[in-house]
Design an enzyme around this catalytic site. Structure first.
Site, mmCIF file in Angstrom:
data_model
loop_
_atom_site.group_PDB
_atom_site.id
_atom_site.type_symbol
_atom_site.label_atom_id
_atom_site.label_comp_id
_atom_site.label_asym_id
_atom_site.label_seq_id
_atom_site.Cartn_x
_atom_site.Cartn_y
_atom_site.Cartn_z
ATOM 1 N N ASP A 44 0.820 -1.223 0.000
ATOM 2 C CA ASP A 44 0.000 0.000 0.000
ATOM 3 C C ASP A 44 0.852 1.270 0.000
ATOM 4 O O ASP A 44 0.434 2.297 0.511
ATOM 5 C CB ASP A 44 -0.957 0.032 1.209
ATOM 6 C CG ASP A 44 -1.786 -1.225 1.348
ATOM 7 O OD1 ASP A 44 -2.434 -1.605 0.360
ATOM 8 O OD2 ASP A 44 -1.788 -1.838 2.429
ATOM 9 N N HIS A 70 -4.006 -1.947 -6.645
ATOM 10 C CA HIS A 70 -3.388 -0.706 -7.100
ATOM 11 C C HIS A 70 -4.506 0.244 -7.495
ATOM 12 O O HIS A 70 -5.463 -0.161 -8.151
ATOM 13 C CB HIS A 70 -2.497 -0.925 -8.330
ATOM 14 C CG HIS A 70 -1.258 -1.708 -8.058
ATOM 15 N ND1 HIS A 70 -0.680 -1.784 -6.819
ATOM 16 C CD2 HIS A 70 -0.477 -2.442 -8.883
ATOM 17 C CE1 HIS A 70 0.404 -2.537 -6.892
ATOM 18 N NE2 HIS A 70 0.547 -2.957 -8.133
#
Length: 429
Positions: free
Chosen positions: A13, A41
């Site tokens: 992340d 993503h």
């Protein structure tokens, strides 16, 4: 020409999607080489937001995209993700997307087992996404996996089904679950095969030909080094190797193909799910970081735990993954803090550590040693050059470089792809 391998240098992340998208415009091929659809993503291109979890980020721009043999591949999720992106106007065909013929499949009973194990673990949960990633890798290593190429040979599947069903039926019995319905499974595979097989290719050949032709290859890692099965905070890790070295084995290119290894790091630290987190802030400061950084998982929607930048862990990540330079993301989230802290070491039972001890109990007990740096009030959001950054922000970046023993190659100051400060071009020959 130079290749680039992009990996997360924390617990995932870190903002890899934006950086990969920024680089993909100049790449000829973008490759996923490990993981599955358990890591997301988010790409912002103009007014469109794209959320990917299995497809390489390059597909959004029409760049040739490859799903390598190191990926565990859920064919049904793949079909759904393709349909969603096509609905947003993205062109996806076998001309711009290839799947390794040897990639192992994630099957419905892998997802079942993932959830059953997690539910039975009680307080010992490791925070799996319940998408079958771990069980699929287990079958690959156990030489039981059904692979993409098997979809073209469904009439010859009986011996493989004997092996994989014998294994899983025994596990399912322990959870009082019925045996696998083999006929239903074969019907599901037959139904999805026609959609998948046009994309199935010997991707190692595609990539080697691209390399010989001098084409730029961008390797796109999933998760982060601290989730690596060997080098991460075990057992609170993923089921694959997430370091840059995996780009070779997970794609079919030799180890020299990795090129410039770009590690992505946030200007602070986050983690989703269970596991040790030495610099975690379980107070108003941590909540402020989470709110300003919009810290919710792309795939799971789970709230991310937040803390100060941990230079010890990033330095460790850079060492084990051979990181050439880092991209520092979300610098703007730190705007307005009077003071900013960086973790520079740990204390445990009277001893000082400059690395994270390997045992999970020790990892949970270490106390962070902090260095405090004066913050800045001027906004860095949208900055595209050093001249637009306040002096204290530059000082912070330089101190991060010193502590992680690795140069900053890029700085990201917003989710927009153009809001990026280039220090060193990873694609430079």
């Amino acid at each position: 020409m130079a290749n680039v391998t992009v990996i997360g240098a924390q617990w995932g992340d870190e903002g890899k999607g934006k950086i990969v998208d920024w680089l993909a415009e100049r790449a000829h091929v973008v490759v996923r080489f490990q993981g599955g659809h358990n890591a997301g993503h988010t790409l912002v291109v103009g007014n469109q937001t794209y959320k990917l979890s299995l497809l390489p980020s390059g597909i959004v721009r029409g760049t040739l995209s490859v799903i390598g043999n190191g990926v565990v591949f859920d064919p049904w999720h793949f079909r759904d993700e393709v349909a969603k992106l096509q609905g947003q106007g993205v062109t996806i065909t076998p001309d711009n997307l290839q799947i390794a013929e040897t990639a192992p499949l994630i099957l419905p009973f892998h997802r079942d087992l993932d959830g059953l194990r997690e539910d039975a673990s009680g307080s010992g949960k490791i925070g799996t996404t319940r998408r079958g990633i771990g069980p699929a890798y287990e079958d690959k290593v156990g030489r039981r996996a059904i692979r993409v190429c098997d979809l073209a040979h469904l009439d010859d599947l009986e011996l493989q089904l004997d092996r994989i069903c014998a294994h899983h039926d025994a596990l399912r019995a322990g959870f009082n679950e019925p045996p696998i319905d083999r006929e239903a499974l074969k019907a599901q595979l037959a139904e999805i095969a026609d959609f998948i097989l046009p994309f199935a290719k010997p991707v190692w050949l595609t990539l080697n030909e691209a390399r010989k032709a001098g084409r730029r290859i961008l390797f796109e890692g999933a998760q982060g080094v601290l989730l690596d099965i060997d080098h991460g905070t075990y057992p609170f890790v993923t089921s694959s190797n997430t370091i840059a070295g995996t780009a070779s084995g997970g794609s079919g290119l030799g180890p020299s193909a990795a090129g410039f290894v770009l590690g992505i790091v946030k200007a602070y630290t986050t983690r989703v799910g269970s596991g040790p987190f030495p610099s975690e802030l379980e107070d108003e400061m941590g909540q402020r970081l989470g709110e300003r950084g919009h810290e919710f998982g792309t795939v799971t929607g789970r709230k991310r735990r937040c803390g100060w930048f941990d230079a010890v862990l990033v330095r460790q990540s850079a060492a084990v993954s051979g990181i050439t330079g880092v991209a520092l993301t979300k610098l703007d989230v730190l705007d307005g803090f009077d003071e900013i802290k960086i973790c520079t070491g740990y204390e445990l039972d009277g001893k000082t550590y400059d690395y994270l001890p390997p045992h999970p109990q020790d990892q949970a007990r270490v106390t962070p040693i902090y260095e405090t740096i004066e913050g800045w009030s001027q906004s860095t959001a949208g900055a595209r050059s050093w001249a637009e950054l306040p002096a204290q922000a530059i000082k912070y970046i330089r101190r991060v470089e010193e502590l992680i023993q690795c140069p900053v190659a890029l700085v990201s100051t917003s989710p927009e792809r153009e809001d990026t400060i280039l220090v060193r071009d990873p694609f430079a020959d």
